[in-house]
Motif scaffolding. Structure first.
Motif, PDB file in Angstrom:
ATOM      1  N   HIS A 278     175.478  -2.777  12.385  1.00 18.76           N
ATOM      2  CA  HIS A 278     176.375  -2.188  13.377  1.00 18.76           C
ATOM      3  C   HIS A 278     176.699  -0.747  13.002  1.00 18.76           C
ATOM      4  N   VAL A 279     177.067   0.036  13.985  1.00 18.18           N
ATOM      5  CA  VAL A 279     177.475   1.427  13.770  1.00 18.18           C
ATOM      6  C   VAL A 279     178.920   1.571  14.283  1.00 18.18           C
ATOM      7  N   TYR A 280     179.815   2.049  13.402  1.00 19.72           N
ATOM      8  CA  TYR A 280     181.216   2.282  13.763  1.00 19.72           C
ATOM      9  C   TYR A 280     181.448   3.792  13.761  1.00 19.72           C
TER      10      TYR A 280
ATOM     11  N   GLN B  91     175.149  10.833  14.500  1.00 20.43           N
ATOM     12  CA  GLN B  91     175.438  11.593  13.292  1.00 20.43           C
ATOM     13  C   GLN B  91     176.752  12.351  13.479  1.00 20.43           C
ATOM     14  N   GLN B  92     177.354  12.674  12.355  1.00 17.32           N
ATOM     15  CA  GLN B  92     178.648  13.367  12.356  1.00 17.32           C
ATOM     16  C   GLN B  92     178.526  14.722  13.057  1.00 17.32           C
ATOM     17  N   GLY B  93     179.478  14.992  13.998  1.00 17.31           N
ATOM     18  CA  GLY B  93     179.539  16.279  14.655  1.00 17.31           C
ATOM     19  C   GLY B  93     178.693  16.411  15.889  1.00 17.31           C
TER      20      GLY B  93
ATOM     21  N   ALA C 250     191.372  10.848  20.617  1.00 18.29           N
ATOM     22  CA  ALA C 250     190.242  10.188  19.946  1.00 18.29           C
ATOM     23  C   ALA C 250     190.272   8.711  20.305  1.00 18.29           C
ATOM     24  N   ILE C 251     189.117   8.083  20.362  1.00 17.69           N
ATOM     25  CA  ILE C 251     188.992   6.663  20.649  1.00 17.69           C
ATOM     26  C   ILE C 251     187.907   6.090  19.738  1.00 17.69           C
ATOM     27  N   ASP C 252     188.178   4.924  19.175  1.00 17.85           N
ATOM     28  CA  ASP C 252     187.201   4.260  18.314  1.00 17.85           C
ATOM     29  C   ASP C 252     186.083   3.680  19.154  1.00 17.85           C
ATOM     30  N   GLY C 253     184.940   3.589  18.553  1.00 18.31           N
ATOM     31  CA  GLY C 253     183.780   3.016  19.226  1.00 18.31           C
ATOM     32  C   GLY C 253     182.935   2.209  18.262  1.00 18.31           C
ATOM     33  N   VAL C 254     182.148   1.292  18.790  1.00 20.26           N
ATOM     34  CA  VAL C 254     181.263   0.472  17.993  1.00 20.26           C
ATOM     35  C   VAL C 254     179.951   0.280  18.773  1.00 20.26           C
TER      36      VAL C 254
ATOM     37  N   THR D 184     179.787   5.582  10.706  1.00 17.26           N
ATOM     38  CA  THR D 184     179.479   4.678   9.599  1.00 17.26           C
ATOM     39  C   THR D 184     178.383   3.709  10.040  1.00 17.26           C
ATOM     40  N   HIS D 185     177.251   3.753   9.320  1.00 13.52           N
ATOM     41  CA  HIS D 185     176.161   2.809   9.570  1.00 13.52           C
ATOM     42  C   HIS D 185     176.340   1.648   8.605  1.00 13.52           C
TER      43      HIS D 185
END
Length: 486
Positions: free
Chosen positions: A51-53, A80-82, A62-66, A45-46
């Protein structure tokens, strides 16, 4: 034992939720202050704030990132996705949600396969926008006067291009130096293309007729700067025809699809941009020879057609003989015709002259002579009277002039007395003893000096006993136009 345990639990420190959350945050950041992680991106998500999440995952976790706004511009790729990536950063927690996440500082594609997958997705996007359409590509100029080259100023590429252009088509070459590898390459090449297109046609630096973006061969990672989306859009937005010459013949980058022409090598790009001067000269010479031969054939064809048409015409001697015959016939009749014409005019002249006589001309002359004589008889007395009156007036004026002539008394023995300043002496009493004067006689002037004293005035007359009757006063003299003699 139960009582002891109860006492121990009651003596333990009670943390607040915030204290525990931030203690865990510090513990994680201290233990995992630098982490290098590999995985696949998902839920990218831009955000509008910059910021980019995202989420980094593998097949089991899985781990979240920012990526904070300040670090986004330093990323070598766009998340980008994938995509399979390798990221570096630190592990931290989000106390408000009781979850941990990774603050990402750098990101790079994990392997060539990921880069190619990203390139294919970008190619599909730009192709959908119509940037690869053949209809929008511009033709290259036939004989460019200025060639713009965007490449590294050092290396074999620029030397090959300049050497090839010098051999084929000597023209002006403007080189815009850029780096052709690394994170700054795409931005510098895009800026050079935009600046070349912004040049004025009549500016101090001539605007190029064609552009060449050139780089030597290399790996996919080395050429990756030319797969940048912003660079591809800068190429598509330009108005100057552009030739892409990046890598070798087997190398393909994104700007190859957007540019107007793709060259397999930088040397081939120089050959595409310029013609061969020697070939043009030979071609022009061939055209000149063909023109002369075509003109000669045209002249021969016209000559043949004229000769063919001339055979159907009458012979020139026949035309001249017929005209000469008509001329001789007309000239033989000309003398008799002129004689008859002169005789006819002579007859007309005789007929008219019989009506003419000297009396017709003398009568008007006599009439005018009689009128002139009558006018002379009428004007002569008037002229004589006018002359007599004019003579009398002239005689009166001569007498008047003689009477007022100031020099006339001098001839009778009188003299005029003048002071040194030229003024006339009218009374002797006005002269003093020793004063110089000038005496003017009829024949000459002489200088003199006054001597003696002036005589006393005569005594007044004694009146008689019987006064005489008084005379009537004389009337004042009539005004005269005659001036003073002196």
């Amino acid at each position: 034992m139960t009582d002891v345990a109860t006492d121990t639990d009651s003596n333990a420190k009670a943390y607040s939720v915030s204290e525990l959350a931030f203690a865990l945050k510090r513990t994680l950041e201290d233990a995992y202050g630098f982490v290098r992680l590999r995985g696949e991106l998902s839920k990218v998500t831009h955000h509008s704030n910059g910021h980019v999440y995202l989420t980094i995952k593998d097949e089991r976790a899985a781990i979240d990132g920012v990526v904070w706004k300040g670090s986004v511009k330093n990323l070598s790729i766009r998340p980008q996705q994938g995509m399979e990536v390798v990221v570096t950063g630190k592990i931290t927690t989000y106390p408000a949600g009781s979850r941990y996440q990774m603050v990402i500082e750098t990101m790079e594609a994990a392997g060539v396969g990921a880069l190619l997958a990203q390139l294919e997705r970008l190619k599909a996007k730009l192709h959908g926008e119509g940037l690869f359409e053949q209809a929008r590509k511009r033709p290259l100029p036939t004989m460019p006067a200025v060639v713009g080259v965007i490449t590294s100023p050092t290396g074999a590429v620029i030397r090959d291009i300049l050497h090839r252009i010098r051999d084929r088509w000597p023209c002006r070459v403007i080189v815009w130096p850029v780096v052709v590898q690394g994170d700054a390459a795409a931005g510098q090449v895009a800026n050079a293309i935009a600046r070349f297109n912004a040049m004025a046609a009549d500016g101090p630096v001539p605007r190029p007729d064609v552009l060449i973006v050139a780089r030597g061969g290399g790996s996919v990672e080395d050429l990756w700067a030319f797969n940048d989306e912003a660079l591809a859009r800068a190429v598509a937005a330009g108005t100057i025809p552009l030739i892409s010459a990046v890598g070798h013949e087997t190398d393909t980058t994104l700007i190859d699809f957007v540019s107007d022409r793709r060259a397999p090598t930088p040397t081939a790009a120089a050959e595409m941009a310029t013609p061969v001067l020697a070939e043009l000269k030979a071609y022009i010479g061939d055209l000149s020879g063909r023109l002369h031969r075509c003109g000669g054939r045209t002249v021969e064809d016209r000559r043949g057609r004229v000769e063919h048409a001339g055979r159907a015409l009458a012979r020139v001697p026949d035309l001249v003989e017929m005209a000469a015959q008509r001329f001789n016939l007309a000239s033989s009749r000309l003398g008799a015709g002129l004689s008859r014409n002169v005789a006819a005019h002579h007859t007309d002249l005789v007929r008219v002259s019989s009506r003419l006589s000297p009396g017709l001309l003398q009568r008007p002359q006599q009439v005018h002579a009689d009128r002139l004589a009558r006018l002379v008889l009428r004007l002569k007395p008037a002229m004589e009277r006018g002359l007599d009156r004019t003579a009398e007036r002239l005689s009166s004026l001569a007498k008047l002039y003689a009477s007022v002539d100031p020099s006339a008394p001098l001839k009778r023995g009188f003299a005029r007395v003048h002071r040194p300043d030229g003024s006339l002496v009218r009374e002797g009493a006005s002269l003093v003893s020793g004063e110089g004067v000038k005496l003017v006689f009829a024949d000459q002037s002489r200088e003199a000096t006054i001597d003696g004293t002036p005589s006393a005035p005569p005594p007044p007359a004694v009146p008689s006993a019987a006064p005489k009757p008084a005379r009537a006063p004389k009337p004042p003299p009539a005004p005269s136009n005659q001036g003073d003699l002196f």
